[in-house]
Motif scaffolding. Structure first.
Motif, mmCIF file in Angstrom:
data_model
loop_
_atom_site.group_PDB
_atom_site.id
_atom_site.type_symbol
_atom_site.label_atom_id
_atom_site.label_comp_id
_atom_site.label_asym_id
_atom_site.label_seq_id
_atom_site.Cartn_x
_atom_site.Cartn_y
_atom_site.Cartn_z
ATOM 1 N N ASP A 1 0.863 -1.188 0.000
ATOM 2 C CA ASP A 1 0.000 0.000 0.000
ATOM 3 C C ASP A 1 0.896 1.233 0.000
ATOM 4 O O ASP A 1 1.637 1.437 0.960
ATOM 5 C CB ASP A 1 -0.888 0.028 1.255
ATOM 6 C CG ASP A 1 -1.976 -1.010 1.201
ATOM 7 O OD1 ASP A 1 -2.828 -0.917 0.298
ATOM 8 O OD2 ASP A 1 -1.941 -1.936 2.034
ATOM 9 N N GLY A 2 0.776 2.013 -1.035
ATOM 10 C CA GLY A 2 1.634 3.202 -1.099
ATOM 11 C C GLY A 2 1.570 3.840 -2.468
ATOM 12 O O GLY A 2 0.520 3.788 -3.132
ATOM 13 N N PHE A 3 2.669 4.425 -2.901
ATOM 14 C CA PHE A 3 2.658 5.064 -4.227
ATOM 15 C C PHE A 3 4.047 5.057 -4.846
ATOM 16 O O PHE A 3 5.064 4.917 -4.154
ATOM 17 C CB PHE A 3 2.121 6.499 -4.150
ATOM 18 C CG PHE A 3 2.835 7.388 -3.174
ATOM 19 C CD1 PHE A 3 4.006 8.065 -3.542
ATOM 20 C CD2 PHE A 3 2.345 7.560 -1.880
ATOM 21 C CE1 PHE A 3 4.655 8.885 -2.645
ATOM 22 C CE2 PHE A 3 3.004 8.383 -0.971
ATOM 23 C CZ PHE A 3 4.159 9.044 -1.354
ATOM 24 N N VAL A 4 4.031 5.178 -6.161
ATOM 25 C CA VAL A 4 5.279 5.267 -6.922
ATOM 26 C C VAL A 4 5.223 6.566 -7.736
ATOM 27 O O VAL A 4 4.268 6.793 -8.477
ATOM 28 C CB VAL A 4 5.435 4.068 -7.892
ATOM 29 C CG1 VAL A 4 6.716 4.217 -8.724
ATOM 30 C CG2 VAL A 4 5.437 2.762 -7.124
ATOM 31 N N ASP B 1 8.227 7.211 8.641
ATOM 32 C CA ASP B 1 9.005 6.060 9.100
ATOM 33 C C ASP B 1 8.700 4.770 8.323
ATOM 34 O O ASP B 1 9.032 3.681 8.752
ATOM 35 C CB ASP B 1 8.849 5.856 10.611
ATOM 36 C CG ASP B 1 7.426 5.491 10.992
ATOM 37 O OD1 ASP B 1 6.567 5.455 10.068
ATOM 38 O OD2 ASP B 1 7.166 5.252 12.176
ATOM 39 N N CYS B 2 8.025 4.889 7.168
ATOM 40 C CA CYS B 2 7.821 3.688 6.357
ATOM 41 C C CYS B 2 8.905 3.605 5.273
ATOM 42 O O CYS B 2 9.614 4.570 5.033
ATOM 43 C CB CYS B 2 6.410 3.682 5.762
ATOM 44 S SG CYS B 2 6.044 5.123 4.810
ATOM 45 N N PRO B 3 9.018 2.471 4.619
ATOM 46 C CA PRO B 3 10.094 2.305 3.636
ATOM 47 C C PRO B 3 9.959 3.249 2.437
ATOM 48 O O PRO B 3 8.870 3.419 1.892
ATOM 49 C CB PRO B 3 9.944 0.846 3.188
ATOM 50 C CG PRO B 3 9.168 0.189 4.265
ATOM 51 C CD PRO B 3 8.248 1.227 4.827
ATOM 52 N N ASP C 1 -3.301 -2.943 -1.938
ATOM 53 C CA ASP C 1 -3.260 -4.413 -1.920
ATOM 54 C C ASP C 1 -2.379 -4.950 -3.040
ATOM 55 O O ASP C 1 -2.779 -5.865 -3.779
ATOM 56 C CB ASP C 1 -4.686 -4.992 -2.041
ATOM 57 C CG ASP C 1 -5.509 -4.656 -0.816
ATOM 58 O OD1 ASP C 1 -4.912 -4.572 0.287
ATOM 59 O OD2 ASP C 1 -6.727 -4.439 -0.968
ATOM 60 N N SER C 2 -1.229 -4.354 -3.204
ATOM 61 C CA SER C 2 -0.218 -4.759 -4.196
ATOM 62 C C SER C 2 -0.677 -4.592 -5.643
ATOM 63 O O SER C 2 -0.079 -5.150 -6.558
ATOM 64 C CB SER C 2 0.216 -6.220 -3.964
ATOM 65 O OG SER C 2 0.671 -6.382 -2.650
ATOM 66 N N LYS D 1 9.669 5.445 -4.556
ATOM 67 C CA LYS D 1 8.657 4.468 -4.149
ATOM 68 C C LYS D 1 8.451 4.573 -2.643
ATOM 69 O O LYS D 1 9.432 4.605 -1.895
ATOM 70 C CB LYS D 1 9.105 3.049 -4.516
ATOM 71 C CG LYS D 1 9.246 2.836 -6.018
ATOM 72 C CD LYS D 1 9.494 1.376 -6.334
ATOM 73 C CE LYS D 1 9.476 1.160 -7.851
ATOM 74 N NZ LYS D 1 9.403 -0.258 -8.191
ATOM 75 N N VAL D 2 7.219 4.624 -2.236
ATOM 76 C CA VAL D 2 6.908 4.715 -0.805
ATOM 77 C C VAL D 2 5.937 3.593 -0.453
ATOM 78 O O VAL D 2 4.874 3.477 -1.069
ATOM 79 C CB VAL D 2 6.275 6.093 -0.462
ATOM 80 C CG1 VAL D 2 5.884 6.147 1.012
ATOM 81 C CG2 VAL D 2 7.237 7.213 -0.794
ATOM 82 N N ASP D 3 6.332 2.745 0.501
ATOM 83 C CA ASP D 3 5.465 1.639 0.910
ATOM 84 C C ASP D 3 4.822 2.004 2.241
ATOM 85 O O ASP D 3 5.396 1.780 3.304
ATOM 86 C CB ASP D 3 6.291 0.344 1.030
ATOM 87 C CG ASP D 3 5.398 -0.893 0.989
ATOM 88 O OD1 ASP D 3 4.161 -0.722 0.881
ATOM 89 O OD2 ASP D 3 5.934 -2.005 1.057
ATOM 90 N N GLY D 4 3.645 2.611 2.161
ATOM 91 C CA GLY D 4 2.970 3.024 3.396
ATOM 92 C C GLY D 4 1.925 4.076 3.069
ATOM 93 O O GLY D 4 2.039 4.797 2.072
#
Lengths: 307, 139
Positions: free
Chosen positions: B8-11, B33-35, B80-81, B54-57
């Motif tokens: 869940d995040g954005f590119v 603090d997310c990847p 959800d990927s 890319k941010v996963d969060g």
């Protein structure tokens, strides 16, 4: 609430309308002598000025109104740390219209965003000075009778000279004008004015360091003072301040119907001997400044529904 | 972090090569603090080279900032990927407290509580100017 912060706030039509009113005031001042009776102009001058402040005050008095205000920051609440926004809100309770001069660029815009009465920018640092531009336009209107197909020379400090930037901007809206930019390299017209105004509007211009070279071509010569207060470095000011001094001999090859303008005050860039030349119109220009400010006060107060 | 898969995040894709770090700073991604991954000088058929973030969060994304910093980017929203939205970002007309006027003669230099507002004055050249003193913003 209509204010005047930048000359481009007014359309060409609105400027024409102001010029018509100013010319009518000159023709029949009595008709206008009580139009602002009971109204108050607040002159908020955070920086010293003689001409602009007094011409605003004279304008309001000649419209039958009154004036309140201060002429330096030290005698205002800003010396205690009051913000421009708070000053504007507070003055809105006491006056009907504000004329503000401030050394910081954008201060009159902040005032206009917070006041509930019209605000006139009476000069914000080296940025804008729209009522000087209106004064210049009325001068050109009365002395040359047109705004198009003129050859206009700007001489002196074209870098910090806000009156120059504003007048170039205003004149670029008319057809067929050619601009001559006469200055030392250090005080050249900034690139953004050339790019955003002259290039964008296809105004023909030349840059030179020689006033003598372009003098015979000019319909208007706009002289400026090298302003000590705009320099961070005193040595540079001293080196540049006497670069252009207009003396009668320099006008030998000039056109008979040239007009010599200057926003004043002058220091020594125009010799007092030039004052006797009929082409010198800078003191008439100062007088026109009062009439155009009368027209402006009337317009803004009418639009605000105050008169 | 596997930089190829985000849950869940954005590119942020198609960033002009070299601007990735600036966008990272403007979005204040150093404060989350997310990847986060920044890929610089990645190969691109369309652009030759590009940067990617890319941010996963689930972090708030200030699209205005991206539109100002690089209007050519695309933002892919991942949930959800799966890619659920692909956004192109228009240049915002106004930026408030995103960038700050550095002109020492500007009223914002002395009045600390004033909002720093920049307006888009030239869409073709991507020029923003301070509304108070008209100083041009530099990225």
């Amino acid at each position: 609430m209509k204010s005047l912060i930048d000359i481009l706030d007014f359309t060409v039509e609105e400027i024409d309308e102001l010029l018509v009113v100013a010319n009518d005031i000159i023709a029949d001042p009595k008709k206008y002598s009580e139009m602002c009776k009971g109204k108050k102009l607040a002159t908020l001058f955070f920086e010293p000025s003689t001409r602009t402040r007094l011409s605003f005050e004279a304008a309001m008095y000649e419209l039958g109104g009154n004036v309140l205000g201060f002429s330096e920051a030290a005698s205002s609440s800003s010396a205690k740390g009051e913000s421009v926004a708070d000053t504007a809100k507070m003055i809105s309770c006491y006056a009907d219209i504000i004329a503000m001069r401030h050394p910081k660029e954008g201060a009159p815009l902040v005032a206009a965003m917070n006041a509930s009465i019209p605000v006139i920018n009476a000069g914000d640092g080296g940025h804008n000075h729209p009522t000087q531009t209106l004064t210049d336009l009325l001068t050109i209107n009365r002395e040359k009778g047109r705004f198009d197909n003129l050859k206009i020379g700007f001489c002196g400090d074209l870098k910090f000279g806000r009156t120059v930037h504003s007048l170039i901007n205003a004149m670029s809206r008319y057809e067929g004008n050619k601009v001559y930019l006469v200055s030392p390299t250090e005080l050249k017209l900034p690139d953004y004015v050339k790019k955003d105004v002259l290039d964008k509007k296809n105004i023909e211009y030349i840059e030179t360091q020689s006033l003598d070279e372009v003098m015979p071509e000019l319909d208007i010569l706009y002289m400026t003072r090298v302003q000590r207060e705009r320099f961070f470095n005193e040595e540079e000011y001293l080196r540049l301040k006497d670069r252009y001094i207009l003396v009668p001999e320099k006008l030998t090859n000039a056109k008979e119907d040239l007009i010599i303008m200057h926003p004043l005050p002058r220091v020594n860039e125009i010799s007092v001997k030039v004052d006797e030349d009929k082409r010198a119109c800078y003191f008439r220009q100062a007088l026109y400044g009062k009439y155009i400010r009368m027209a402006l006060i009337l317009k803004l107060l009418k639009e605000a529904g105050t008169i | 972090m596997n930089i190829d898969s985000i849950k869940d995040g954005f590119v942020i894709d198609h960033i002009t090569a070299g601007r990735g770090m600036r966008i990272y700073e403007l979005l204040e991604l150093d404060k989350i603090d997310c990847p986060v991954a920044i890929i610089m000088n990645a190969g691109s058929k369309k652009m030759g080279k590009k940067d990617i973030i890319k941010v996963d969060g689930n972090v708030p994304l200030n699209l205005e900032v991206i539109g100002y910093a690089d209007p050519k980017v695309t933002v892919n929203i991942i949930k959800d990927s799966k890619l659920c939205e692909k956004l192109t970002i228009p240049m915002p007309e106004t930026l408030t407290n995103v960038i700050f006027c550095k002109n020492p003669r500007c009223i914002t230099s002395v009045e600390q509580e004033l909002e720093h507002i920049f307006k888009l004055t030239d869409r073709d050249e991507n020029v923003y100017r301070c509304i108070y003193c008209e100083t041009k913003a530099s990225l």
